[in-house]
Design a protein around this motif. Sequence first.
Motif, PDB file in Angstrom:
ATOM      1  N   ALA A  90       0.839  -1.208   0.000  1.00  0.00           N
ATOM      2  CA  ALA A  90       0.000   0.000   0.000  1.00  0.00           C
ATOM      3  C   ALA A  90       0.874   1.258   0.000  1.00  0.00           C
ATOM      4  O   ALA A  90       2.026   1.226   0.409  1.00  0.00           O
ATOM      5  CB  ALA A  90      -0.907  -0.010   1.228  1.00  0.00           C
ATOM      6  N   ASP A  91       0.288   2.373  -0.471  1.00  0.00           N
ATOM      7  CA  ASP A  91       0.992   3.668  -0.402  1.00  0.00           C
ATOM      8  C   ASP A  91       0.745   4.314   0.952  1.00  0.00           C
ATOM      9  O   ASP A  91       1.540   5.112   1.435  1.00  0.00           O
ATOM     10  CB  ASP A  91       0.452   4.611  -1.486  1.00  0.00           C
ATOM     11  N   LEU A  92      -0.427   4.016   1.527  1.00  0.00           N
ATOM     12  CA  LEU A  92      -0.858   4.679   2.763  1.00  0.00           C
ATOM     13  C   LEU A  92      -1.579   3.650   3.622  1.00  0.00           C
ATOM     14  O   LEU A  92      -2.351   2.839   3.104  1.00  0.00           O
ATOM     15  CB  LEU A  92      -1.839   5.812   2.375  1.00  0.00           C
ATOM     16  N   THR A  93      -1.334   3.701   4.928  1.00  0.00           N
ATOM     17  CA  THR A  93      -2.095   2.847   5.857  1.00  0.00           C
ATOM     18  C   THR A  93      -2.946   3.752   6.744  1.00  0.00           C
ATOM     19  O   THR A  93      -2.462   4.781   7.231  1.00  0.00           O
ATOM     20  CB  THR A  93      -1.140   1.984   6.708  1.00  0.00           C
ATOM     21  N   ILE A  94      -4.208   3.352   6.918  1.00  0.00           N
ATOM     22  CA  ILE A  94      -5.093   4.073   7.845  1.00  0.00           C
ATOM     23  C   ILE A  94      -5.463   3.080   8.936  1.00  0.00           C
ATOM     24  O   ILE A  94      -6.039   2.025   8.638  1.00  0.00           O
ATOM     25  CB  ILE A  94      -6.369   4.582   7.135  1.00  0.00           C
ATOM     26  N   ASN A  95      -5.127   3.376  10.190  1.00  0.00           N
ATOM     27  CA  ASN A  95      -5.452   2.431  11.265  1.00  0.00           C
ATOM     28  C   ASN A  95      -6.621   2.929  12.111  1.00  0.00           C
ATOM     29  O   ASN A  95      -6.496   3.915  12.842  1.00  0.00           O
ATOM     30  CB  ASN A  95      -4.236   2.176  12.156  1.00  0.00           C
ATOM     31  N   LEU A  96      -7.735   2.209  11.991  1.00  0.00           N
ATOM     32  CA  LEU A  96      -8.955   2.537  12.752  1.00  0.00           C
ATOM     33  C   LEU A  96      -9.246   1.477  13.815  1.00  0.00           C
ATOM     34  O   LEU A  96     -10.164   1.652  14.628  1.00  0.00           O
ATOM     35  CB  LEU A  96     -10.156   2.567  11.804  1.00  0.00           C
ATOM     36  N   ALA A  97      -8.499   0.378  13.806  1.00  0.00           N
ATOM     37  CA  ALA A  97      -8.853  -0.762  14.674  1.00  0.00           C
ATOM     38  C   ALA A  97      -8.711  -0.390  16.137  1.00  0.00           C
ATOM     39  O   ALA A  97      -7.709   0.195  16.543  1.00  0.00           O
ATOM     40  CB  ALA A  97      -7.964  -1.952  14.351  1.00  0.00           C
ATOM     41  N   ALA A  98      -9.719  -0.700  16.926  1.00  0.00           N
ATOM     42  CA  ALA A  98      -9.662  -0.373  18.353  1.00  0.00           C
ATOM     43  C   ALA A  98     -10.865  -0.964  19.070  1.00  0.00           C
ATOM     44  O   ALA A  98     -11.905  -1.198  18.454  1.00  0.00           O
ATOM     45  CB  ALA A  98      -9.699   1.148  18.545  1.00  0.00           C
ATOM     46  N   ILE A  99     -10.714  -1.162  20.375  1.00  0.00           N
ATOM     47  CA  ILE A  99     -11.879  -1.283  21.250  1.00  0.00           C
ATOM     48  C   ILE A  99     -12.171   0.152  21.658  1.00  0.00           C
ATOM     49  O   ILE A  99     -11.314   0.827  22.231  1.00  0.00           O
ATOM     50  CB  ILE A  99     -11.567  -2.147  22.483  1.00  0.00           C
ATOM     51  N   CYS A 100     -13.374   0.659  21.344  1.00  0.00           N
ATOM     52  CA  CYS A 100     -13.624   2.086  21.593  1.00  0.00           C
ATOM     53  C   CYS A 100     -15.029   2.351  22.113  1.00  0.00           C
ATOM     54  O   CYS A 100     -15.605   3.399  21.829  1.00  0.00           O
ATOM     55  CB  CYS A 100     -13.302   2.912  20.349  1.00  0.00           C
TER      56      CYS A 100
END
Length: 397
Positions: A90-100
């Motif tokens: 990938a060119d870019l990683t977006i990290n949204l993973a969480a317990i929230c």
Amino acid sequence: MASKTYRVDLDGNPIKPITICMIGAGGFIGSHLCEKLMSETPHTVLAVDVYNDKIKHLLEPDSLPWAGRIQFHRINIKHDSRLEGLIKVADLTINLAAICTPADYNTRPLDTIYSNFIDALPVVKYCSENNKRLIHFSACEIYGKTIGSFLPKDHPLRQDPEFYVLKEDVSPCIFGPIEKQRWSYACAKQLIERLIYSDGAENGLEFTIVRPFNWIGPRMDFFPGVDGPSEGVPRVLACFSNNLLRGEPLKLVDGGQSQRTFIYIKDAIETVMLMIVMVSLQNPARANGQIFNVGNPNNEVTVKQLAEMMTEVYCKVSGEPSLEVPTVDVSSKEFYGEGYDDSDKRIPDMTVINRQLGSLGMVWDCWQVDLLESTLTYQHRTYAEAFHRINIKHDSR
Ligand code: NAD
Ligand code: UDP
């Protein structure tokens, strides 16, 4: 805010398609971001999550106009060696993973800390080692309590914005004592922010940190006993929607006096798009090394006011009358258990994001009622039938 398409740059030239590894793509924010990226950009998404229910409509059938531009990878990032390969391509990683969900912070503090800190470590490491850009989702919770909350209740300085407006580069992070396990999430988010920031300073990691301020809208969380665990407690929007659909009073924790600013998911997503545009326009300096509050400072309500507004809007969209007793007070100990604590007030300062990204145009009004109406219309359309079936089952017992 008006929707844009993101296929050409500011000079009208086609933008370069990029590949985005989106971790947590199957969640609330991820599903809206995937939708936007598919319909309005030429980019490809490698969607990583353990669930895909909220993005199923984007994955099938093959005839969809974006077929081939989104691939789902069912991966638990806690233990899966495929993650590094996806970040590398990938060119870019977006990290949204969480317990929230706050109900987990004091009841499952270890899982919360692992999810928000330990599990994010390999993502930062792989981005850093492979010179890949990272957009990491932190939280407004990182600010904790306002300075003003420590002043006596009627102290005039409580009205002074210096004592409550939350600024990325100025405000301190104020958490309660360790036994108030509510702060496990904020503390883990703070440490991962510090780690990313340090990696930027020492190794040149190119990063952007996003601090969402109560983004709400369709597909947020789950309805206990319908599409989530019956004993689960989602965030306030889903709690109140669930109460309304079940025809039960909305529960106001400690009287519902805490204040929040809410922003509609589709407006908030526009700001994330601007960050992505910076990368695809090859003008990353505007977003690089920045921490952005993303919220609507003009849209503040107490939780009690939110309950009243949602009740009124729900009656309108469902055609059902309001309950005789629409709300009940409940103590935080009873509702969340031991170790709960609360953020008193959350108003984002928007100077940094307006300075860095604002030239592309971002103006939000106060649209509380509109956003609640579209959200509750969606909830009612999607869930009313399921609740009807549950009620029939209960009645026939
Ligand atoms: P969400 O729970 O809907 O989405 C998170 C997704 O991550 C889920 O689909 C979940 O299955 C996935 N996930 C969790 N652990 C995983 C793992 N080990 N491997 C693979 N996937 C995993 O939450 P959201 O509201 O979409 O929030 C996204 C991010 O934004 C989170 O980091 C959250 O802390 C942050 N945030 C959101 C808000 C908001 O207003 N929605 C506010 C503050 C912070
Ligand atoms: N809350 C409430 N009733 C509910 C759920 C939440 O009064 O059924 C309150 C909660 O105590 C907090 C606010 O609503 O003050 C917002 O809670 P949410 O779960 O959305 O998360 P937070 O904004 O605290 O991160």
